[in-house]
Enzyme design. Structure first.
Site, mmCIF file in Angstrom:
data_model
loop_
_atom_site.group_PDB
_atom_site.id
_atom_site.type_symbol
_atom_site.label_atom_id
_atom_site.label_comp_id
_atom_site.label_asym_id
_atom_site.label_seq_id
_atom_site.Cartn_x
_atom_site.Cartn_y
_atom_site.Cartn_z
ATOM 1 N N SER A 67 0.839 -1.200 0.000
ATOM 2 C CA SER A 67 0.000 0.000 0.000
ATOM 3 C C SER A 67 0.871 1.245 0.000
ATOM 4 C CB SER A 67 -0.867 -0.028 1.256
ATOM 5 O OG SER A 67 -1.443 1.229 1.497
ATOM 6 N N TYR A 126 -2.002 -1.695 11.029
ATOM 7 C CA TYR A 126 -2.278 -2.102 9.645
ATOM 8 C C TYR A 126 -1.137 -1.653 8.722
ATOM 9 C CZ TYR A 126 -3.791 -1.521 4.864
ATOM 10 O OH TYR A 126 -3.823 -1.538 3.502
ATOM 11 N N LYS A 182 2.048 -3.791 6.423
ATOM 12 C CA LYS A 182 2.453 -3.673 5.012
ATOM 13 C C LYS A 182 3.968 -3.428 4.922
ATOM 14 C CE LYS A 182 -1.536 -4.548 3.386
ATOM 15 N NZ LYS A 182 -1.757 -5.896 2.840
ATOM 16 N N ASN A 188 -5.339 4.425 -4.091
ATOM 17 C CA ASN A 188 -6.688 4.208 -3.528
ATOM 18 C C ASN A 188 -7.586 3.451 -4.507
ATOM 19 O OD1 ASN A 188 -5.460 6.374 -1.872
ATOM 20 N ND2 ASN A 188 -7.457 6.360 -0.883
ATOM 21 N N GLY A 213 -4.677 10.850 11.504
ATOM 22 C CA GLY A 213 -3.857 9.928 10.717
ATOM 23 C C GLY A 213 -3.904 10.161 9.220
HETATM 24 C C1 UD1 Z 1 -6.967 4.298 3.858
HETATM 25 C C2 UD1 Z 1 -5.802 3.952 4.722
HETATM 26 C C3 UD1 Z 1 -4.767 3.246 3.912
HETATM 27 C C4 UD1 Z 1 -5.341 1.988 3.317
HETATM 28 C C5 UD1 Z 1 -6.568 2.340 2.517
HETATM 29 C C6 UD1 Z 1 -7.255 1.052 2.142
HETATM 30 C C7 UD1 Z 1 -5.723 5.677 6.451
HETATM 31 C C8 UD1 Z 1 -4.972 6.858 6.974
HETATM 32 N N1 UD1 Z 1 -5.250 5.148 5.321
HETATM 33 O O1 UD1 Z 1 -6.525 5.212 2.851
HETATM 34 O O2 UD1 Z 1 -3.687 2.893 4.719
HETATM 35 O O3 UD1 Z 1 -4.399 1.354 2.510
HETATM 36 O O4 UD1 Z 1 -7.481 3.117 3.275
HETATM 37 O O5 UD1 Z 1 -8.359 1.312 1.354
HETATM 38 O O6 UD1 Z 1 -6.695 5.291 7.035
HETATM 39 N N2 UD1 Z 1 -12.814 10.743 3.545
HETATM 40 C C9 UD1 Z 1 -13.824 11.615 3.915
HETATM 41 N N3 UD1 Z 1 -14.969 11.100 4.434
HETATM 42 C C10 UD1 Z 1 -15.154 9.746 4.603
HETATM 43 C C11 UD1 Z 1 -14.120 8.870 4.221
HETATM 44 C C12 UD1 Z 1 -12.952 9.412 3.701
HETATM 45 O O7 UD1 Z 1 -13.694 12.840 3.790
HETATM 46 O O8 UD1 Z 1 -16.224 9.347 5.100
HETATM 47 C C13 UD1 Z 1 -11.566 11.297 2.966
HETATM 48 C C14 UD1 Z 1 -10.324 11.004 3.782
HETATM 49 O O9 UD1 Z 1 -10.084 11.986 4.726
HETATM 50 C C15 UD1 Z 1 -9.256 10.955 2.684
HETATM 51 C C16 UD1 Z 1 -10.003 10.449 1.441
HETATM 52 O O10 UD1 Z 1 -11.380 10.680 1.716
HETATM 53 O O11 UD1 Z 1 -8.809 12.258 2.427
HETATM 54 C C17 UD1 Z 1 -9.771 8.980 1.181
HETATM 55 O O12 UD1 Z 1 -10.032 8.250 2.367
HETATM 56 P P1 UD1 Z 1 -10.066 6.654 2.399
HETATM 57 O O13 UD1 Z 1 -10.935 6.149 1.321
HETATM 58 O O14 UD1 Z 1 -10.388 6.249 3.790
HETATM 59 O O15 UD1 Z 1 -8.583 6.226 2.005
HETATM 60 P P2 UD1 Z 1 -7.191 6.605 2.684
HETATM 61 O O16 UD1 Z 1 -7.369 7.251 3.989
HETATM 62 O O17 UD1 Z 1 -6.419 7.357 1.661
#
Ligand code: UD1
Length: 338
Positions: free
Chosen positions: A125, A150, A154, A180, A298
């Site tokens: 990842s 987690y 990795k 992503n 985070g």
């Molecule tokens: C997360 C994990 C990453 C993992 C991946 C697996 C963290 C910090 N990282 O990535 O290690 O490999 O998932 O799929 O948790 N967001 C919102 N509202 C929401 C959900 C997300 O605003 O309800 C935003 C988040 O702040 C981020 C973006 O959307 O900026 C993507 O979030 P997410 O899909 O959770 O992925 P990551 O955080 O990048």
């Protein structure tokens, strides 16, 4: 050629099984169904016209792993997806994550070390980079201290493979660092099936769009980015699945430069949370209910890939745009809620 796909009923695993079967590989899936449904087999079979072999097996049971490889001596390669992936849960249950993600990796590698030749692809990842100092992120960017167990699994997983490859020359391995992953197969026969409330952005968007969730919380709009929301590199799951097949072929054909290699798998394009919402609104024709809330602990500000190495060395490139991938996620959401 026969390929073992662990976690082959999961989101990325199932799409990779489809691409492998489309390319003529025989596939045997191991999955414990802890976060996947056996019905996914039907979807794979519908798309490819071929049912993969399937064994429901918990890879934490070392003797069962050994027994599996005894019964399947003809396996040419392994793509190892089986792992737990919820960042928050990993903080609450670190040992579960170390057992599921590290214990199982060690058992499989031990079996592969017994073979004359083995090809191994590992699900890594972009989380290993943490908040990288420079964008886009190349494979040479330093690995930063992990924010969660987690993320640590990795990093440790990659190190375990690296250390093993150094002394076992019959083992050929590639770690793919996903950005992503999102979307669903264009047939809408398989897709993402999050258990409970989705933690990831795209399934939360589509579940809000369909009315399953009241509204999306956007985590922070005061980041130092163009619109204040975080930037990510959203990669279409079918493109990602194809990267696995290409990487595996590289190993099977002996095209690899070293017996352990690492590749970023992303589009190379960063999109903000608000841009993802706009993409959803464009492809669905629906307004999405959302509100801005505080930052999520985070989260990194931005992460998008430099894909030059995968493009030139693997000859692989992401083909789908964010809108196309979002449309597939929306089609899938609508289908499963019917
Ligand atoms: C997360 C994990 C990453 C993992 C991946 C697996 C963290 C910090 N990282 O990535 O290690 O490999 O998932 O799929 O948790 N967001 C919102 N509202 C929401 C959900 C997300 O605003 O309800 C935003 C988040 O702040 C981020 C973006 O959307 O900026 C993507 O979030 P997410 O899909 O959770 O992925 P990551 O955080 O990048």
């Amino acid at each position: 050629m026969k390929i073992l796909v662990t976690g082959g009923l999961g989101f990325i695993g199932s799409h990779t099984v489809v691409e492998l079967q489309n390319e003529g590989f025989d596939v045997v899936i191991i999955d414990d169904c802890s976060n996947a449904d056996e019905k996914v087999l039907e979807g794979i079979t519908k798309i490819t016209g071929k049912q993969p072999q399937f064994e429901k097996l918990d890879l934490r049971e070392k003797s069962k792993v050994a027994d599996f490889f005894q019964r399947h001596k003809d396996i040419d390669g392994v793509i190892h997806f089986a792992a737990s992936k919820a960042v928050g849960e990993s903080v609450e249950k670190p040992l579960l994550y170390y057992e599921n993600n590290i214990g199982t990796l060690v058992y499989i590698l031990k079996e592969l070390c017994e073979k004359n030749k083995a090809s191994f692809i590992f699900s890594s990842s972009c989380t290993v980079y943490g908040q990288a100092d420079e964008m886009p992120i190349t494979e040479d960017a330093p690995v930063k201290p992990a924010e969660s167990p987690y993320g640590n699994t990795k990093q440790m997983g990659e190190e375990i493979i690296y250390d093993t490859c150094k002394v076992v020359s019959s083992l050929q391995a590639i770690s793919l660092r996903y950005f992503n992953p999102m979307g669903a197969h264009p047939s809408a026969e398989i897709g993402e099936l999050p258990v409970g409330v989705p933690q990831n952005l795209v399934p939360f968007i589509t579940q809000t769009g369909i009315g399953l969730r009241e509204e999306l919380s956007v985590f922070g709009d005061d980041y130092p980015t163009q619109d204040g929301t975080c930037i990510r590199d959203y990669i279409y799951v079918v493109d990602l699945a194809k990267a696995h097949v290409v990487a595996l072929r590289r190993l099977l054909d002996g095209q690899n430069d070293k017996n352990y290699e690492v590749f970023n798998v992303g589009t190379g394009k960063g999109s903000s949370v608000l841009e993802a919402i706009q993409s959803f609104e464009r492809v669905s024709g629906e307004k999405l209910k959302y509100k801005i809330v505080g930052r999520r602990k985070g989260d990194v500000v931005e992460a998008y890939a430099d894909t030059t190495k995968a493009n030139t060395t693997l000859g692989w490139k992401a083909e789908y745009t964010l809108d196309q991938a979002m449309k597939s996620a929306w089609d899938w959401e609508q289908k499963i809620r019917k």
